[in-house]
Scaffold this motif. Structure first.
Motif, PDB file in Angstrom:
ATOM      1  N   CYS A  61       0.842  -1.199   0.000  1.00 42.36           N
ATOM      2  CA  CYS A  61       0.000   0.000   0.000  1.00 42.36           C
ATOM      3  C   CYS A  61       0.873   1.243   0.000  1.00 42.36           C
ATOM      4  O   CYS A  61       2.079   1.187   0.274  1.00 42.36           O
ATOM      5  N   ILE A  62       0.247   2.357  -0.286  1.00 42.21           N
ATOM      6  CA  ILE A  62       0.843   3.692  -0.151  1.00 42.21           C
ATOM      7  C   ILE A  62       0.132   4.349   1.023  1.00 42.21           C
ATOM      8  O   ILE A  62      -1.100   4.449   1.031  1.00 42.21           O
ATOM      9  N   LEU A  63       0.896   4.776   2.020  1.00 40.14           N
ATOM     10  CA  LEU A  63       0.311   5.342   3.232  1.00 40.14           C
ATOM     11  C   LEU A  63       0.542   6.855   3.270  1.00 40.14           C
ATOM     12  O   LEU A  63       1.679   7.318   3.211  1.00 40.14           O
ATOM     13  N   PRO A 126      -9.117   5.354  -8.323  1.00 40.26           N
ATOM     14  CA  PRO A 126     -10.450   4.759  -8.137  1.00 40.26           C
ATOM     15  C   PRO A 126     -10.849   4.720  -6.660  1.00 40.26           C
ATOM     16  O   PRO A 126     -10.022   4.384  -5.804  1.00 40.26           O
ATOM     17  N   PRO A 127     -12.101   5.054  -6.359  1.00 36.26           N
ATOM     18  CA  PRO A 127     -12.543   5.067  -4.953  1.00 36.26           C
ATOM     19  C   PRO A 127     -12.326   3.745  -4.234  1.00 36.26           C
ATOM     20  O   PRO A 127     -12.017   3.735  -3.035  1.00 36.26           O
ATOM     21  N   ASP A 128     -12.503   2.617  -4.953  1.00 36.17           N
ATOM     22  CA  ASP A 128     -12.337   1.322  -4.290  1.00 36.17           C
ATOM     23  C   ASP A 128     -10.872   0.930  -4.135  1.00 36.17           C
ATOM     24  O   ASP A 128     -10.574  -0.149  -3.608  1.00 36.17           O
ATOM     25  N   HIS A 129      -9.967   1.778  -4.584  1.00 34.49           N
ATOM     26  CA  HIS A 129      -8.540   1.557  -4.359  1.00 34.49           C
ATOM     27  C   HIS A 129      -7.998   2.489  -3.280  1.00 34.49           C
ATOM     28  O   HIS A 129      -6.784   2.610  -3.118  1.00 34.49           O
ATOM     29  N   ILE A 130      -8.896   3.151  -2.564  1.00 32.44           N
ATOM     30  CA  ILE A 130      -8.538   4.020  -1.450  1.00 32.44           C
ATOM     31  C   ILE A 130      -9.099   3.400  -0.174  1.00 32.44           C
ATOM     32  O   ILE A 130     -10.276   3.062  -0.100  1.00 32.44           O
ATOM     33  N   VAL A 131      -8.235   3.246   0.843  1.00 31.87           N
ATOM     34  CA  VAL A 131      -8.640   2.665   2.126  1.00 31.87           C
ATOM     35  C   VAL A 131      -8.586   3.755   3.189  1.00 31.87           C
ATOM     36  O   VAL A 131      -7.568   4.440   3.335  1.00 31.87           O
ATOM     37  N   ASP A 132      -9.678   3.913   3.924  1.00 29.71           N
ATOM     38  CA  ASP A 132      -9.758   4.952   4.952  1.00 29.71           C
ATOM     39  C   ASP A 132      -9.251   4.440   6.297  1.00 29.71           C
ATOM     40  O   ASP A 132      -9.608   3.335   6.722  1.00 29.71           O
ATOM     41  N   ASP A 133      -8.468   5.260   6.968  1.00 33.24           N
ATOM     42  CA  ASP A 133      -8.099   5.033   8.369  1.00 33.24           C
ATOM     43  C   ASP A 133      -8.453   6.300   9.128  1.00 33.24           C
ATOM     44  O   ASP A 133      -7.653   7.233   9.219  1.00 33.24           O
ATOM     45  N   PRO A 134      -9.660   6.355   9.695  1.00 29.20           N
ATOM     46  CA  PRO A 134     -10.114   7.580  10.366  1.00 29.20           C
ATOM     47  C   PRO A 134      -9.584   7.736  11.785  1.00 29.20           C
ATOM     48  O   PRO A 134      -9.961   8.684  12.477  1.00 29.20           O
ATOM     49  N   VAL A 149      -4.356  -3.172  12.065  1.00 27.86           N
ATOM     50  CA  VAL A 149      -5.791  -3.127  11.796  1.00 27.86           C
ATOM     51  C   VAL A 149      -6.094  -3.475  10.333  1.00 27.86           C
ATOM     52  O   VAL A 149      -6.965  -4.306  10.046  1.00 27.86           O
ATOM     53  N   LEU A 150      -5.359  -2.856   9.421  1.00 31.05           N
ATOM     54  CA  LEU A 150      -5.623  -3.073   7.994  1.00 31.05           C
ATOM     55  C   LEU A 150      -4.874  -4.274   7.437  1.00 31.05           C
ATOM     56  O   LEU A 150      -5.218  -4.759   6.362  1.00 31.05           O
ATOM     57  N   GLY A 151      -3.851  -4.731   8.130  1.00 27.88           N
ATOM     58  CA  GLY A 151      -3.183  -5.969   7.744  1.00 27.88           C
ATOM     59  C   GLY A 151      -2.135  -5.848   6.662  1.00 27.88           C
ATOM     60  O   GLY A 151      -1.764  -6.860   6.050  1.00 27.88           O
ATOM     61  N   PHE A 152      -1.596  -4.666   6.437  1.00 27.65           N
ATOM     62  CA  PHE A 152      -0.547  -4.509   5.426  1.00 27.65           C
ATOM     63  C   PHE A 152       0.825  -4.744   6.066  1.00 27.65           C
ATOM     64  O   PHE A 152       1.122  -4.223   7.135  1.00 27.65           O
ATOM     65  N   ASP A 153       1.644  -5.534   5.395  1.00 26.98           N
ATOM     66  CA  ASP A 153       2.987  -5.828   5.908  1.00 26.98           C
ATOM     67  C   ASP A 153       4.039  -4.867   5.373  1.00 26.98           C
ATOM     68  O   ASP A 153       5.117  -4.744   5.954  1.00 26.98           O
ATOM     69  N   SER A 154       3.763  -4.230   4.253  1.00 27.14           N
ATOM     70  CA  SER A 154       4.724  -3.288   3.674  1.00 27.14           C
ATOM     71  C   SER A 154       3.974  -2.065   3.164  1.00 27.14           C
ATOM     72  O   SER A 154       2.806  -2.150   2.775  1.00 27.14           O
TER      73      SER A 154
END
Length: 214
Positions: A61-63, A126-134, A149-154
């Motif tokens: 992911c890109i954070l 694309p909206p479905d390629h964006i993950v929210d962390d509020p 929480v989101l489960g990304f390792d990198s």
């Protein structure tokens, strides 16, 4: 009458004022040197993993961490810098999703996550390629939520130049394989703004060491 002898030792009140001042100065210098070493430790630890947009490795992911949002819901200039770099990384295939992390919900001027999502979708992500962390209220929260929480390792973490080293430092110590990308400045910032941000960041790096080691 016998002679009255005057002791050459310290006065009853404790060490002489000059000696107290020397001790206080020595303690102050030692604390300053320690703080400087810790601050430099954060930067040097992160340095091997920080790159420009072109050199970013592939990740899950890109954070993007949040920042100030205006009353009309528009992101501030420094947040625009971050988002523009994230959009370029997404277009280049650095990661399949963008995580927008910050304060979520509330009024337009409070919802950092909503502002970031709107900015990215308006520019082709694309909206479905964006993950929210509020719940990314602090940098360390954004890192932990990305991993736990989101489960990304990198992650490719994207922020302004003064902020990236701390994000990478925290990520690497909290189990997230973090690579830092410095967002190019799209705006000209006043010298006072730059010095203020860097001054705050020194203190934030010290707090990051406390968070990690204590």
């Amino acid at each position: 009458m016998g002679e009255v002898k005057i002791s050459a030792g310290a006065p009853p009140g404790g060490p002489r004022p000059a000696r107290r001042r020397r001790r206080a100065l020595a303690a102050f210098l030692a604390a300053g040197i320690g703080a400087l070493l810790l601050e430099r430790h954060v930067v040097s630890t992160a340095a091997p993993y920080v790159t420009g947009i072109a050199g970013a490795p592939a990740a899950m992911c890109i954070l993007v961490p949040g920042a100030k949002v205006y009353d009309d819901g528009a992101p501030c200039a420094m947040l625009v810098d971050r988002l523009a770099a994230a959009a370029r990384l997404y277009a280049a295939g650095a990661a399949p999703v963008v995580v927008v992390s910050g304060r979520g919900g509330g009024a337009l001027g409070e919802d950092e996550v909503g502002a970031m999502r709107r900015w990215l979708t308006a520019r082709g992500v694309p909206p479905d390629h964006i993950v929210d962390d509020p719940d990314g209220l602090r940098t360390i929260d954004s890192i932990r939520n990305c991993k736990e929480v989101l489960g990304f390792d990198s992650a490719v973490v994207v922020s302004n130049d003064f902020h990236v080293p701390r994000m990478v430092f925290l990520g690497r110590h909290l189990g997230l394989q973090a690579y830092g990308v410095v967002a190019p400045a799209l705006h000209t910032y006043a010298q006072g703004v730059q010095w203020r941000n860097r001054g705050r960041e020194v203190l934030a790096r010290l707090r990051a060491c406390v968070d990690v080691y204590l």
